[in-house]
Design an enzyme around this catalytic site. Structure first.
Site, short mmCIF file in Angstrom:
data_model
loop_
_atom_site.label_atom_id
_atom_site.label_comp_id
_atom_site.label_asym_id
_atom_site.label_seq_id
_atom_site.Cartn_x
_atom_site.Cartn_y
_atom_site.Cartn_z
N ASP A 146 -6.94 -1.97 4.38
CA ASP A 146 -6.01 -3.01 3.92
C ASP A 146 -6.28 -4.36 4.58
O ASP A 146 -5.61 -5.34 4.27
CB ASP A 146 -4.56 -2.60 4.21
CG ASP A 146 -4.14 -1.33 3.49
OD1 ASP A 146 -4.57 -1.16 2.33
OD2 ASP A 146 -3.40 -0.52 4.07
N ASP B 125 -1.24 -0.72 6.21
CA ASP B 125 -1.29 -0.12 7.55
C ASP B 125 -2.68 0.21 8.04
O ASP B 125 -2.87 0.46 9.23
CB ASP B 125 -0.45 1.17 7.57
CG ASP B 125 -1.14 2.29 6.82
OD1 ASP B 125 -1.25 3.39 7.37
OD2 ASP B 125 -1.58 2.06 5.67
N ASP C 279 0.87 -1.17 0.00
CA ASP C 279 0.00 0.00 0.00
C ASP C 279 0.92 1.23 0.00
O ASP C 279 2.09 1.11 0.37
CB ASP C 279 -0.88 -0.03 1.25
CG ASP C 279 -1.68 1.23 1.42
OD1 ASP C 279 -2.36 1.63 0.46
OD2 ASP C 279 -1.63 1.83 2.52
#
Length: 494
Positions: free
Chosen positions: A396, A392, A199
């Site tokens: 996600d 994080d 990400d």
């Protein structure tokens, strides 16, 4: 409560209760500082050697120790859900969830033990008739002695002890650096990773945006930021926090009054309604999906862009710049040098994503993604080797759970629960360290398996032939076990 301070057990404290912390005290519960300033020792949890300064609004994790000062904090988790409790749960899982190597040794021992006992019986009772003249000629004593030597040599202690120890030592070394690994099976899988998917915001970048530019010919910069900050005031997204900070800097006397009823649109932005107005703040897809009139987007600057619409009419956009995390480039270089493929998935725009991917040297990237699209792309990568996903945030969590190895950076709650590996602090360099520890632990496990089996087979053959005595047998059992254990301890180096 009520201005009265009293000492109670941590288990009696409820979420939202205020607690007072003084110099020398260990934080018992995850909490948020509401007043005071102090330095805290975080080494027990994050592995950081230098004390960290905390102040109003900062997060304290259970296990931190106050070095000086006095803090008042508000409990954000009960004792059973604190950072220390989560670490304890991970340790329990690590001891029960075995790696493929450990499962191989367990299955191997179930077959290996009866086989060597049967072979020892054949050596003692059958070979005297084949190579000597049977029991009467004294052959039984010779072959019985060789059978006992064979049994001593064949003891699988070296494998049963040293292979799990290599993984436990690796998990221990990782925890000293603030890396929590759920089990030895995860450590083994991480070592076999072929691709790392990242990400962007909050993982590779700091997630702290600076306002660089406002492009609007319909609102002044001050009014634009005021509308955008009001629209996103209830969101915890890093962009929303940055807009709030920009508004506070431009208009310190104007507080976000909360007159809007806000709803977050996953992967798109925010819709805020009041009795007279409707605000939309988010990406270009949000503007198109809501059929905003006069929507034009011709900004070619690098950065994250947030568009604003008021009552169905486009008002312009703001350019926000995000900084790369320290050590992110070195971490990517280290993974690529190890033969790892790198991929970045982000909901940010193509220009900002391309700039980050180019600066870090990431192999491929996809921009403008919704959480479900990230999951679809992750699914597409699975099957081409072991895939690790690094994220994080809550958005996600699904990808962290679906990946072969989910790695959460500085994550709390849902994301941390879904991950197989949790890096407690935000130091992205710990990812390279975790991968290195996993490779070393797996390599040492294979060294022990190869050395133990190889040496035992050679000495067993010599024992059956009468060329290896009891001292060679003792070395093959105790000596080889000791050497393998000493080798396994190497995995515990930080």
């Amino acid at each position: 409560k009520g201005g009265i301070c009293k000492q109670v057990l941590a288990s009696e404290v409820k979420i939202g209760d205020e607690i007072e912390l003084r110099a020398g005290m260990r934080v018992a519960l995850d909490s948020e500082v509401i007043s005071g300033k102090a330095f805290v020792d975080t080494s027990a949890i994050t592995g950081e050697s230098l004390p960290r300064e905390v102040k109003n609004g900062d997060i304290l994790l259970a296990g931190f120790v106050l070095k000086d000062g006095t803090l008042r904090a508000k409990a954000s988790a009960c004792e059973s859900e604190s950072a220390l409790a989560r670490i304890s749960k991970l340790v329990e899982l690590a001891s029960t969830n075995k790696s493929p190597h450990e499962r191989f040794i367990s299955r191997f021992a179930r077959v290996y033990t009866p086989v060597v006992v049967i072979l020892a019986g054949l050596i003692a009772f059958i070979l005297p008739f084949i190579f000597d003249e049977g029991f009467a000629a004294g052959g039984f004593e010779v072959w019985a002695n060789r059978a006992l030597i064979f049994l001593v040599i064949s003891c699988p202690c070296a494998l049963v002890i040293s292979v799990p120890l290599a993984f436990f030592a690796g998990i221990g070394a990782a925890s000293k650096s603030g890396i929590l690994i759920r089990s030895s099976a995860v450590l083994s899988t991480l070592a076999r990773s072929k691709s790392f998917i990242f990400d962007k915001t909050g993982t590779l970048t700091k997630g702290v945006f600076n306002l660089n530019l406002v492009c609007s010919d319909k609102l002044s910069d001050k009014d634009f930021i005021a509308h955008a900050a009001h629209a996103t005031s209830s969101s915890n997204h890093p962009v929303a926090k940055s807009l709030g900070a920009a508004h506070a800097k431009m208009q310190p006397d104007c507080k976000l009054c909360g007159k809007y009823e806000c709803s977050e649109l996953s992967g798109l932005g925010v819709r805020a309604k009041s009795s007279s107005d409707e605000l939309l703040a988010g990406n270009a897809k949000l503007m198109r999906d809501c059929s905003i009139s006069d929507f034009e987007y011709n900004c070619w600057h690098e950065g994250s862009i947030i568009h604003l619409a008021l009552n169905g009419r486009y008002k312009g956009h703001a350019l926000l710049g995000d900084e790369l995390k320290s050590g992110a480039k070195e971490m990517i270089e280290g993974l690529k040098n190890a033969g790892i493929n790198t991929l970045m998935l982000t909901g940010d725009n193509e220009i900002a994503a391309k700039a980050v991917a180019k600066e870090l040297g990431i192999d491929r990237f996809y921009a403008g993604l919704l959480p479900e699209q990230k999951l679809e792309l992750l699914e597409r990568e699975l099957g081409g080797g072991v895939v690790a996903f690094v994220g994080d945030g809550i958005n996600d969590a699904a990808a962290l759970a679906r990946a072969d190895v989910g790695i959460a950076i500085n994550a709390q709650d849902v994301a941390a629960s879904a991950a197989d590996v949790v890096i407690i602090n935000s130091d992205i360099r710990a990812l390279s360290k975790a991968f290195g520890i996993a490779k070393r632990s797996r390599g040492i496990a294979w060294e022990n398996i190869t050395f133990a089996l190889g040496s035992k087979i050679v000495i067993m053959v010599l024992g059956v032939l009468g060329l290896a005595g009891i001292w060679a047998a003792v070395f093959a059992d105790v000596g080889v076990s000791l050497l393998c254990v000493l080798n396994a301890i190497r995995a515990g180096r930080k």
